[in-house]
Design a protein around this motif. Structure first.
Motif, PDB file in Angstrom:
ATOM      1  N   TYR A 195      33.490  37.842  41.659  1.00  0.00           N
ATOM      2  CA  TYR A 195      33.649  36.985  42.836  1.00  0.00           C
ATOM      3  C   TYR A 195      34.325  37.762  43.953  1.00  0.00           C
ATOM      4  N   HIS A 196      35.256  38.641  43.572  1.00  0.00           N
ATOM      5  CA  HIS A 196      36.003  39.446  44.536  1.00  0.00           C
ATOM      6  C   HIS A 196      35.969  40.905  44.089  1.00  0.00           C
ATOM      7  N   PRO A 197      34.988  41.686  44.534  1.00  0.00           N
ATOM      8  CA  PRO A 197      34.881  43.085  44.102  1.00  0.00           C
ATOM      9  C   PRO A 197      36.114  43.891  44.513  1.00  0.00           C
ATOM     10  N   THR A 198      36.426  44.884  43.694  1.00  0.00           N
ATOM     11  CA  THR A 198      37.546  45.765  44.008  1.00  0.00           C
ATOM     12  C   THR A 198      37.007  47.116  44.458  1.00  0.00           C
ATOM     13  N   ARG A 199      37.842  47.875  45.108  1.00  0.00           N
ATOM     14  CA  ARG A 199      37.408  49.183  45.614  1.00  0.00           C
ATOM     15  C   ARG A 199      37.203  50.208  44.514  1.00  0.00           C
ATOM     16  N   ASP A 200      37.906  50.038  43.389  1.00  0.00           N
ATOM     17  CA  ASP A 200      37.793  51.031  42.317  1.00  0.00           C
ATOM     18  C   ASP A 200      36.587  50.786  41.407  1.00  0.00           C
ATOM     19  N   GLY A 201      35.796  49.756  41.670  1.00  0.00           N
ATOM     20  CA  GLY A 201      34.585  49.502  40.886  1.00  0.00           C
ATOM     21  C   GLY A 201      34.806  48.673  39.639  1.00  0.00           C
ATOM     22  N   ASN A 202      36.036  48.259  39.384  1.00  0.00           N
ATOM     23  CA  ASN A 202      36.322  47.420  38.215  1.00  0.00           C
ATOM     24  C   ASN A 202      35.887  45.990  38.535  1.00  0.00           C
ATOM     25  N   THR A 203      35.083  45.391  37.645  1.00  0.00           N
ATOM     26  CA  THR A 203      34.583  44.038  37.892  1.00  0.00           C
ATOM     27  C   THR A 203      35.294  42.981  37.040  1.00  0.00           C
ATOM     28  N   VAL A 204      36.372  43.367  36.353  1.00  0.00           N
ATOM     29  CA  VAL A 204      37.110  42.411  35.531  1.00  0.00           C
ATOM     30  C   VAL A 204      37.980  41.543  36.430  1.00  0.00           C
ATOM     31  N   GLU A 205      37.813  40.246  36.320  1.00  0.00           N
ATOM     32  CA  GLU A 205      38.684  39.288  37.000  1.00  0.00           C
ATOM     33  C   GLU A 205      39.401  38.517  35.902  1.00  0.00           C
ATOM     34  N   ILE A 206      40.689  38.748  35.792  1.00  0.00           N
ATOM     35  CA  ILE A 206      41.459  38.295  34.638  1.00  0.00           C
ATOM     36  C   ILE A 206      41.377  36.782  34.435  1.00  0.00           C
ATOM     37  N   GLY A 207      41.365  36.011  35.490  1.00  0.00           N
ATOM     38  CA  GLY A 207      41.266  34.555  35.359  1.00  0.00           C
ATOM     39  C   GLY A 207      39.943  34.127  34.741  1.00  0.00           C
TER      40      GLY A 207
END
Length: 127
Positions: A81-93
């Motif tokens: 839902y909210h991409p990160t700059r480092d390419g990690n797609t894990v959203e803990i919630g």
């Protein structure tokens, strides 16, 4: 007259095994929350369970018959839902919610199996 446990227990033994495999995938996602470039994975539980049932429920009859490890080609990647700059797609919630729901579903299948086995035990005992 013999008891066919496969028919007596229905889909729940396969569901338990599949839920355990999904737990490993979700736990891996949570463990790699801060790993740059890690892509969160999951499985389509319904489609995979149907695949096992269509194959006669033998998807787990031998070790490695249906490999569902985190590198399996049947695993799906999550779209964040909210991409990160480092390419990690894990959203803990998202991962924690999926893990919690999976644990609840595991417990439900376990409860059904327990009730069915108790019923069989009563029938065998003649109660």
């Amino acid at each position: 007259m013999s008891i066919n446990f496969k028919d007596a227990l229905g889909v729940h033994p396969d569901a338990l095994k599949l839920r355990a495999e999904r737990t490993k995938i979700l736990a891996s996602n949570i463990a790699n929350e801060n790993t740059p470039g890690y892509e969160a994975q999951d499985m389509d539980f319904g489609a995979t369970l149907q695949q096992i049932r269509d194959s006669g429920g033998t998807g787990f009859s031998s070790p490695g018959a249906l490999s569902l490890d985190t590198d399996a080609p049947d695993n799906l990647y999550r779209v964040p839902y909210h991409p990160t700059r480092d390419g990690n797609t894990v959203e803990i919630g998202v991962e924690q919610a999926a893990f919690s729901q999976n644990a609840s579903d595991f417990q439900t299948s376990l409860t059904f199996i327990n009730m069915q086995l108790k019923g069989l035990a009563k029938a065998i005992a003649g109660q």
